[in-house]
Scaffold this motif. Structure first.
Motif, PDB file in Angstrom:
ATOM      1  N   THR A  11       0.809  -1.221   0.000  1.00  0.00           N
ATOM      2  CA  THR A  11       0.000   0.000   0.000  1.00  0.00           C
ATOM      3  C   THR A  11       0.841   1.269   0.000  1.00  0.00           C
ATOM      4  O   THR A  11       0.306   2.372   0.138  1.00  0.00           O
ATOM      5  CB  THR A  11      -0.938   0.034   1.222  1.00  0.00           C
ATOM      6  OG1 THR A  11      -0.147   0.012   2.419  1.00  0.00           O
ATOM      7  CG2 THR A  11      -1.894  -1.141   1.210  1.00  0.00           C
ATOM      8  N   SER A  36       1.137  10.073  -1.291  1.00  0.00           N
ATOM      9  CA  SER A  36       0.077   9.410  -0.540  1.00  0.00           C
ATOM     10  C   SER A  36       0.154   7.898  -0.708  1.00  0.00           C
ATOM     11  O   SER A  36       0.709   7.386  -1.689  1.00  0.00           O
ATOM     12  CB  SER A  36      -1.285   9.904  -1.018  1.00  0.00           C
ATOM     13  OG  SER A  36      -1.460   9.590  -2.396  1.00  0.00           O
ATOM     14  N   SER A  37      -0.399   7.181   0.256  1.00  0.00           N
ATOM     15  CA  SER A  37      -0.466   5.730   0.166  1.00  0.00           C
ATOM     16  C   SER A  37      -1.279   5.325  -1.048  1.00  0.00           C
ATOM     17  O   SER A  37      -2.187   6.049  -1.479  1.00  0.00           O
ATOM     18  CB  SER A  37      -1.094   5.149   1.432  1.00  0.00           C
ATOM     19  OG  SER A  37      -0.301   5.428   2.560  1.00  0.00           O
ATOM     20  N   ARG A  38      -0.964   4.142  -1.607  1.00  0.00           N
ATOM     21  CA  ARG A  38      -1.613   3.679  -2.825  1.00  0.00           C
ATOM     22  C   ARG A  38      -1.248   2.224  -3.059  1.00  0.00           C
ATOM     23  O   ARG A  38      -0.285   1.720  -2.486  1.00  0.00           O
ATOM     24  CB  ARG A  38      -1.165   4.519  -4.021  1.00  0.00           C
ATOM     25  CG  ARG A  38       0.357   4.432  -4.255  1.00  0.00           C
ATOM     26  CD  ARG A  38       0.880   5.511  -5.171  1.00  0.00           C
ATOM     27  NE  ARG A  38       0.710   6.837  -4.598  1.00  0.00           N
ATOM     28  CZ  ARG A  38       0.695   7.946  -5.328  1.00  0.00           C
ATOM     29  NH1 ARG A  38       0.842   7.902  -6.639  1.00  0.00           N
ATOM     30  NH2 ARG A  38       0.532   9.123  -4.736  1.00  0.00           N
ATOM     31  N   LEU A  95      -5.856   4.632  -5.185  1.00  0.00           N
ATOM     32  CA  LEU A  95      -6.164   5.024  -3.812  1.00  0.00           C
ATOM     33  C   LEU A  95      -7.669   4.914  -3.602  1.00  0.00           C
ATOM     34  O   LEU A  95      -8.436   5.719  -4.136  1.00  0.00           O
ATOM     35  CB  LEU A  95      -5.689   6.448  -3.532  1.00  0.00           C
ATOM     36  CG  LEU A  95      -6.016   7.022  -2.146  1.00  0.00           C
ATOM     37  CD1 LEU A  95      -5.358   6.185  -1.050  1.00  0.00           C
ATOM     38  CD2 LEU A  95      -5.573   8.472  -2.048  1.00  0.00           C
ATOM     39  N   SER A  96      -8.092   3.863  -2.902  1.00  0.00           N
ATOM     40  CA  SER A  96      -9.512   3.645  -2.590  1.00  0.00           C
ATOM     41  C   SER A  96     -10.383   3.667  -3.845  1.00  0.00           C
ATOM     42  O   SER A  96     -11.462   4.273  -3.871  1.00  0.00           O
ATOM     43  CB  SER A  96      -9.999   4.695  -1.592  1.00  0.00           C
ATOM     44  OG  SER A  96      -9.247   4.638  -0.398  1.00  0.00           O
TER      45      SER A  96
END
Length: 198
Positions: free
Chosen positions: A59, A83-85, A104-105
């Motif tokens: 992530t 950012s997290s991904r 991302l989401s």
């Protein structure tokens, strides 16, 4: 570089397998050895810098460094880290780690970051001229022109496969153009890509 598989790296002498434990395999002696482990690495991305491994979790929430010479782990700065991904790409350009794209989401990204281990710093990648946001793509480092080549992927989790890409120059932090679509392979994601030298 993507997926939920165990992650493997090569340091010129040994194969390293990062999972619940960290193992090395020597093809010269046909021997496996358990080395210093720091926990779970399912689906991580592993890059060899020439002196150490850079290990990104699936992530992209953490980036850790593993020094094979001292058998030691160290953390990296999170300041200005992207950012997290998940389903991102990562390449090593000889002195820097370049991470781009991903999901991302459920939202594909066209952002990324450049990590310099010499200074333990992150720099945001320019998005001017970047390819369309995507995940499950591939990226390779072009040693001939010192550019990252990004290709393929998809614009959503289950559809929107692509046959487009782009070229990125980390020295100038610029996207320098799109990859040609003439005679391109069919649209796809979750594929693999390698660099031959030319």
């Amino acid at each position: 570089q993507n997926g939920f598989s165990k992650s493997v790296g090569w340091n010129g002498n040994l194969m390293y397998v990062f999972d619940d434990e960290t193992y090395t395999y020597s093809p010269d002696t046909d021997i496996w050895t358990i080395v210093n482990s720091q926990g779970l690495f399912h689906g991580c991305t592993v890059l060899w810098t020439g002196t150490e491994f850079l290990i990104l979790d699936f992530t992209f929430s953490t980036l850790r460094r593993y020094n094979t010479g001292t058998n030691s782990w160290s953390n990296t700065s999170a300041l200005n880290k992207p950012s997290s991904r998940s389903y991102y790409s990562a390449v090593w350009d000889g002195s820097r780690l370049i991470v781009w794209g991903g999901d991302l989401s459920g939202t594909p990204l066209n952002t990324g970051g450049i990590y310099n281990p010499a200074t333990d710093t992150w720099t945001a990648m320019s998005t001017a001229g970047a390819p369309v946001a995507r995940q499950k793509h591939t990226a390779v480092w072009n040693t001939a022109t010192n550019q990252m080549i990004v290709w393929g992927g998809s614009t959503s989790t289950f559809s929107g496969e692509l046959n487009t890409g782009g070229l990125f120059n980390p020295a100038t932090n610029t996207w320098t153009g799109a990859t040609s679509t003439t005679n391109t392979p069919a649209i796809r994601n979750d594929h693999t890509a390698v660099w031959t030298g030319t």
